[in-house]
Design an enzyme around this catalytic site. Structure first.
Site, PDB file in Angstrom:
ATOM      1  N   GLU A 147       9.627   1.955  10.543  1.00  0.00           N
ATOM      2  CA  GLU A 147      10.649   2.952  10.219  1.00  0.00           C
ATOM      3  C   GLU A 147       9.944   4.292  10.268  1.00  0.00           C
ATOM      4  OE1 GLU A 147      12.441   5.730   8.781  1.00  0.00           O
ATOM      5  OE2 GLU A 147      12.193   4.854   6.782  1.00  0.00           O
ATOM      6  N   GLU A 201       9.319  16.777  14.619  1.00  0.00           N
ATOM      7  CA  GLU A 201       9.736  16.618  13.231  1.00  0.00           C
ATOM      8  C   GLU A 201       8.923  17.543  12.331  1.00  0.00           C
ATOM      9  OE1 GLU A 201      10.944  12.924  10.374  1.00  0.00           O
ATOM     10  OE2 GLU A 201       8.996  12.790  11.352  1.00  0.00           O
ATOM     11  N   CYS A 240      13.137  11.281   6.611  1.00  0.00           N
ATOM     12  CA  CYS A 240      13.167  10.973   8.042  1.00  0.00           C
ATOM     13  C   CYS A 240      14.560  11.125   8.636  1.00  0.00           C
ATOM     14  CB  CYS A 240      12.637   9.560   8.278  1.00  0.00           C
ATOM     15  SG  CYS A 240      13.462   8.302   7.278  1.00  0.00           S
ATOM     16  N   LYS A 288       0.855  -1.188   0.000  1.00  0.00           N
ATOM     17  CA  LYS A 288       0.000   0.000   0.000  1.00  0.00           C
ATOM     18  C   LYS A 288       0.893   1.241   0.000  1.00  0.00           C
ATOM     19  CE  LYS A 288      -3.021   3.055   2.480  1.00  0.00           C
ATOM     20  NZ  LYS A 288      -2.198   4.182   1.981  1.00  0.00           N
TER      21      LYS A 288
END
Length: 494
Positions: free
Chosen positions: A251, A386, A285, A177
């Protein structure tokens, strides 16, 4: 721009859609125009994809030799290399990343498929000497079955290769997906899988929003989930998978410290700091979004970075002279600007950037100026949360111990950088920093052979390298008694 293509789902090596299918547009973040239509998978289509993967695993793929799997993986790598330019154009059109990077990522992904092709026929167990002389014991490393692979919008093909290559090499079948914000290249990639000759059902692709993810996780017929995305969604996925005791690889995000010591090569460190945060428009990331600079060189580094940041060429992601592309989608664009405003409200000092970029060649694109904050304290939200955009926070420090303390003062632990010419310091700091990856005198470097994954809120499990195979294998122990003795059936067999 007119629609270039209407896509279907990829289930059992067939392109699937229905007359009443719900569709959503793929939007080019540079032109802000719709350029493709992507299907929203229904729950029944998700169930069909999982069933196709299960059939393929039980009937074909679990019986396929490592050599045969390797042959198909190498063929897939060849096709991806041959179509790299076309795939790169489509990915840059979908998410606004510059063509130089997406083109390189296609070849990097092909390298990953080749690396794991080399692993496919080298998955060994152990023979184990036991206390009992007449018992032969050995282990088998076997595939887990059907894996769900969920990828993010910032690097669809690169992130997919991290998961799919080891999953297939280990002998698993998959349902993929991609993010609803960047699905096109994954659907195009399904055509390469078919062309490579993979049996029907080994690789399936279902697209859509959170509803597709929920249908996958609630099916109760899966054996592994591998997810790349935000920590909040990662927690939800882990909780849902945990209800069925399905293992997960996560992750997740990062707020990575990039540490420049006074003895560093400042020219090299400046380039590394720029690449660490403004590469991929900061939408990665591993972005080195917290730049820790020793106070004696702080002002010099700030001066260099601001001067270089102001010269970064923004423009059409498909032009090779462009150095920084757009933000990938409108929700992320709005979020980044809010983070910038909040940082100013907290007292961070805006050294450059800080607003949408406009000008010649930028058109309607979702551009944000390369942004640098000074006067940042590590407790500020801009240093802890973040942003996932081209926003750098610079934090001064005095001593090595202070640098380590600031670097580790975060809930994340994905990546980090150390810039020093002192080998002893490089070893001390790389050991002390709590992060899954530590780069010394480089940043954003990667290899198919090197394991990648984070600590703390950055997730768990490994991608890339031989360690990634373990995420898609399970160990079976086999114990064979070859003695001629009759044993007491009620005694423990020691």
């Amino acid at each position: 721009m007119t629609m270039s293509k209407t896509y279907g789902l990829a289930i059992g090596n067939e392109t699937v859609s229905t007359s009443n299918q719900e569709w959503f547009p793929a939007i080019n973040p540079y032109s802000r125009e719709e350029w493709a239509l992507v299907p929203q998978a229904t729950p029944s289509q998700v169930a069909d994809a999982i069933a196709a993967a299960r059939r393929a695993y039980e009937s074909v793929w679990s019986k396929t030799t490592g050599l045969a799997r390797a042959t198909l993986l190498n063929r897939l790598a060849d096709l991806l290399d041959a179509r790299a330019e076309r795939m790169a154009i489509m990915e840059s059109t979908d998410n606004g990343k510059i063509i130089r990077e997406t083109h390189g990522q296609m070849h990097f992904a092909a390298r990953a498929y080749r690396f794991f092709a080399g692993c496919a026929d080298k998955i060994f167990g152990d023979t184990i000497p036991l206390d009992q002389r007449d018992v032969f014991d050995f282990t088998r490393r076997e595939p887990i079955g059907v894996a769900i692979l969920i990828t993010a919008w910032n690097s669809p093909m690169g992130l997919l290769a991290n998961k799919l290559a080891p999953a297939l090499a280990a002998g698993n079948c998959v349902v993929i997906k991609p993010s609803e914000h960047a699905s096109v290249t994954t659907l195009e990639f399904a055509d390469l899988v078919r062309e490579a000759g993979f049996p029907a059902g080994v690789v399936n692709v279902v697209t859509g929003d959170y509803r597709t993810g929920q249908a996958l996780l609630s099916s109760g017929r899966i054996d592994r989930v591998s997810f790349t995305g935000s920590p909040n969604v990662g927690r939800q996925i882990a909780a849902e998978a945990g209800r069925s005791l399905v293992p997960v690889t996560l992750e997740l995000g990062g707020k990575s410290p990039n540490v420049i010591f006074e003895d560093a090569d400042l020219d090299k460190a400046t380039v590394g700091a720029l690449a660490g945060i403004f590469g991929a428009t900061g939408q990665t990331c591993i972005a080195g979004s917290r730049l820790l600079v020793q106070r004696s060189v702080h002002d010099e580094i700030v001066k260099r970075l601001v001067a270089r940041a102001r010269k970064i060429r923004l423009g059409n992601p498909l032009e090779k002279t462009t150095e920084m592309g757009t933000v990938a989608n409108e929700p992320q664009f709005d979020r980044i600007l809010k983070c910038i405003g909040d940082a100013q409200g907290e007292g961070a000092v805006l050294a450059c950037g800080g607003k949408p970029a406009t000008g010649d060649g930028l058109g309607k694109g979702l551009f944000i100026e390369p942004t640098i904050f000074t006067g940042v304290e590590n407790g500020m939200a801009i240093a802890q949360e973040e942003v996932f955009g081209p926003v750098l926070s610079i934090i001064p420090f005095d001593t090595e111990d202070e640098a380590i303390s600031i670097a580790n003062d975060t809930k994340y632990g994905l990546a980090s950088g150390v810039w020093t010419t002192n080998l002893s310091r490089a070893l001390r700091v790389s050991r002390a920093v709590h992060a899954g990856t530590v780069w010394v005198n480089t940043y954003r470097a990667s290899s198919a052979m090197a394991p990648f994954g984070g600590f703390k809120d950055s997730g768990f499990g490994k991608e890339r390298g031989v360690a990634a195979l373990d995420e898609f294998l399970q160990t079976k122990n086999v114990m064979i008694d070859f003695s001629n003795e009759e044993r007491d059936p009620f005694a423990l067999k020691l």
